[in-house]
Design a protein around this motif. Structure first.
Motif, short mmCIF file in Angstrom:
data_model
loop_
_atom_site.label_atom_id
_atom_site.label_comp_id
_atom_site.label_asym_id
_atom_site.label_seq_id
_atom_site.Cartn_x
_atom_site.Cartn_y
_atom_site.Cartn_z
N ASP A 106 -32.85 29.45 88.82
CA ASP A 106 -34.26 29.75 89.12
C ASP A 106 -35.19 28.63 88.68
OD1 ASP A 106 -33.32 32.20 89.95
OD2 ASP A 106 -34.09 33.32 88.22
N ILE A 107 -36.31 28.52 89.38
CA ILE A 107 -37.38 27.62 88.97
C ILE A 107 -37.75 27.93 87.52
CG2 ILE A 107 -39.13 29.19 89.96
CD1 ILE A 107 -40.89 26.74 90.51
N ALA A 108 -37.94 26.89 86.70
CA ALA A 108 -38.30 27.09 85.29
C ALA A 108 -39.70 27.69 85.20
CB ALA A 108 -38.25 25.76 84.54
N ASP A 109 -39.91 28.55 84.21
CA ASP A 109 -41.21 29.22 84.06
C ASP A 109 -42.36 28.23 83.95
OD1 ASP A 109 -39.86 31.59 84.18
OD2 ASP A 109 -40.19 32.17 82.08
N HIS A 110 -42.14 27.14 83.19
CA HIS A 110 -43.25 26.18 83.01
C HIS A 110 -43.58 25.46 84.32
CE1 HIS A 110 -40.56 22.60 82.88
NE2 HIS A 110 -39.73 23.41 82.25
N ASP A 111 -42.58 25.23 85.18
CA ASP A 111 -42.84 24.62 86.49
C ASP A 111 -43.60 25.59 87.39
OD1 ASP A 111 -41.65 22.14 85.99
OD2 ASP A 111 -39.65 22.90 86.50
N LEU A 112 -43.18 26.85 87.39
CA LEU A 112 -43.86 27.86 88.21
C LEU A 112 -45.32 28.00 87.77
CD1 LEU A 112 -43.89 30.04 90.38
CD2 LEU A 112 -42.86 31.62 88.75
N LEU A 113 -45.53 28.02 86.44
CA LEU A 113 -46.88 28.16 85.90
C LEU A 113 -47.77 26.99 86.30
CD1 LEU A 113 -48.86 29.69 84.05
CD2 LEU A 113 -47.84 28.51 82.10
N SER A 114 -47.26 25.76 86.12
CA SER A 114 -48.10 24.59 86.43
C SER A 114 -48.37 24.46 87.93
CB SER A 114 -47.48 23.31 85.86
OG SER A 114 -46.37 22.92 86.63
N LEU A 115 -47.37 24.82 88.77
CA LEU A 115 -47.58 24.73 90.23
C LEU A 115 -48.54 25.82 90.71
CD1 LEU A 115 -43.95 23.83 91.29
CD2 LEU A 115 -45.95 22.33 91.44
N ALA A 116 -48.45 27.01 90.12
CA ALA A 116 -49.40 28.08 90.48
C ALA A 116 -50.82 27.65 90.12
CB ALA A 116 -49.02 29.37 89.76
N GLN A 117 -50.96 26.93 88.99
CA GLN A 117 -52.28 26.45 88.59
C GLN A 117 -52.82 25.40 89.56
OE1 GLN A 117 -51.32 25.43 84.52
NE2 GLN A 117 -52.24 27.31 83.73
N LYS A 118 -51.91 24.63 90.17
CA LYS A 118 -52.34 23.65 91.17
C LYS A 118 -52.75 24.34 92.48
CE LYS A 118 -49.81 19.56 89.69
NZ LYS A 118 -48.52 18.92 89.67
N VAL A 119 -52.04 25.42 92.84
CA VAL A 119 -52.31 26.09 94.11
C VAL A 119 -53.54 27.00 94.02
CG1 VAL A 119 -51.36 27.77 95.78
CG2 VAL A 119 -49.90 25.95 94.88
N LYS A 120 -53.85 27.50 92.81
CA LYS A 120 -54.96 28.45 92.65
C LYS A 120 -56.30 27.93 93.19
CE LYS A 120 -56.98 31.59 89.24
NZ LYS A 120 -58.36 31.16 89.01
N PRO A 121 -56.77 26.72 92.79
CA PRO A 121 -58.05 26.24 93.34
C PRO A 121 -58.00 26.04 94.87
CG PRO A 121 -57.02 24.55 91.95
CD PRO A 121 -56.25 25.80 91.76
#
Length: 440
Positions: free
Chosen positions: A95-110
């Protein structure tokens, strides 16, 4: 919620799930808008696009295992998830690592917030997940290839913003008819929408109404089409409780005595599709794998929630047979392995599924049918399921139980020594049952 407020991946996933209320909005414009803003990261990734009504996940899994055996780094994007959200985006089955999912979600949010202010409107949950997956493969993980599973349909599915190196269409059946149409030709047209100009296509479709639609689209796009029963063939040789043996033949190669651990004739179909796709990748793109990689990869392949054994006594399987074609595959497996044993089926489904058509498929094979429900927005109630079974074979003992845990415990307590239990229907149901049983 500002991105600085996200302290955990769970908060990011909660934000992603908040877009579920927007439902399904077919179309590619929102995805194209976001990709344009990110400088088209999808152009840096080698995708293998896999569409079809059933068998997508298993076909992806067979290909992943073989390519991994050959030493490649392989991404896979699949849905829905069975254990946890991160299952959807993987590298080599991890699975995608939690820290990668978190940082990418933060990029997609704006991006998502900005998109919501345009006339295109807010992205859907699946579009956000697709966007995160593209950014992960293009900017974080850099796999050699990504097995890229269609979410729904094909033509207007958010995954269809990529230009793959190969397209695969597993089969065409009646699912999501409220969106894709209620005629097999209409559904085939949507599935064929993933075919791209000059990109080879492999299909396991044999339906004489669906296949001409796919062939016509391939011809229009000047895409070479490899079709089951003309471009390639398979033959089941033998089967036991543990293994199936089959042979495969194509214009490129022949293999005898290939072994599969996954059960049912539909898995031989899926594996053969995967082999043909791998042969085409070898011929067109010089992807290097050999027979030992093929044999080892096929035999190692397992797929969560697809005829997955979760208990030995009584013998219990989980199977996400979530449409009539899936139930047909399950019924063939029951006939093949367990026709001489008492069978109990615990079933739950979504309201928008062809419930009557699904339940009809197991007539004459099942001794006891327990209709139940679970906690999910679109789930069919026991009362709604009961309305669908008026025409079902009267020899089946039918029970309704709103609490699936109670239903399961009762069945386990009452099971005879040689009884086989199948827990089936919605993949979301299978996910909930699996998590509960694994934790208890």
């Amino acid at each position: 919620m500002n991105q600085t407020e996200w302290k955990s991946v769970d908060e990011a996933i909660e934000w992603i799930h908040s877009f579920l209320t927007l439902g399904i909005k077919p179309g590619l414009k929102r995805m194209e808008w976001m990709l344009e803003r990110c400088g088209h990261p999808e152009r840096r990734v080698k995708f293998i696009h896999v569409g079809g009504t059933n068998g997508k996940g298993s076909t992806v899994s067979y290909m992943r295992h073989v390519l991994q055996e050959a030493g490649y780094e392989v991404g896979s994007f699949t849905s829905p998830y069975i254990e946890r959200f991160q299952n959807r985006i993987q590298i080599n089955g991890q699975d995608i690592a939690d820290h990668d999912l978190l940082s990418l979600a933060q990029k997609v949010k704006p991006l998502a917030e900005e998109l919501a202010e345009t006339e295109l409107g807010a992205p859907t949950e699946f579009e956000i997940v697709t966007m995160i997956a593209i950014l992960y493969y293009a900017t974080v993980a850099y796999p050699d290839y990504v097995l890229w599973e269609v979410g729904l349909g094909g033509r207007l599915d958010s995954t269809n913003v990529v230009v793959p190196i190969l397209s695969i269409i597993t089969n065409v059946g009646f699912d999501h008819i409220h969106i894709l149409g209620d005629r097999i030709e209409e559904i085939a047209f949507e599935k064929a929408g993933i075919i791209k100009a000059g990109i080879p296509v492999v299909t396991g479709v044999t339906d004489d109404q669906a296949l001409p639609v796919i062939a016509e689209k391939a011809k229009e796009m000047k895409a070479t089409l490899y079709t089951l029963n003309s471009g390639f063939h398979y033959q089941l040789e033998s089967f036991t409780e543990e293994l199936q043996t089959f042979s495969f033949q194509s214009m490129f190669q022949q293999y005898d005595h290939l072994l599969l651990s996954m059960k049912g004739p539909h898995q031989v179909h899926n594996a053969s599709l995967a082999i043909m796709a791998l042969e085409v990748l070898k011929q067109y793109y010089a992807i290097i794998w050999d027979e030992e990689h093929l044999r080892a990869g096929l035999q190692k392949t397992e797929w969560m929630g697809r005829l997955e054994k979760i208990n030995e006594q009584p013998l219990t399987y989980l199977d996400g047979a979530h449409n009539p074609e899936g139930m047909e595959a399950l019924s063939q497996t029951i006939q093949m392995y367990y026709s001489d044993r008492p069978i109990t089926v615990i079933f739950s489904a979504m309201k928008d599924k062809e419930m009557k058509g699904m339940l009809k498929k197991i007539e004459g094979l099942v001794d006891r049918l327990i209709l139940t429900q679970f906690s999910f927005p679109r789930v069919a109630s026991v009362a709604e399921l009961m309305q669908q079974i008026e025409t079902i074979d009267a020899t089946i003992e039918i029970q309704g139980e709103e609490d699936w845990k109670k239903a399961y415990q009762k069945v386990v307590q009452e099971a005879t020594p040689n009884e086989v239990i199948f827990i089936t229907g919605s993949l979301y149901f299978i996910s909930e049952v699996r998590q509960y049983l694994k934790n208890n």
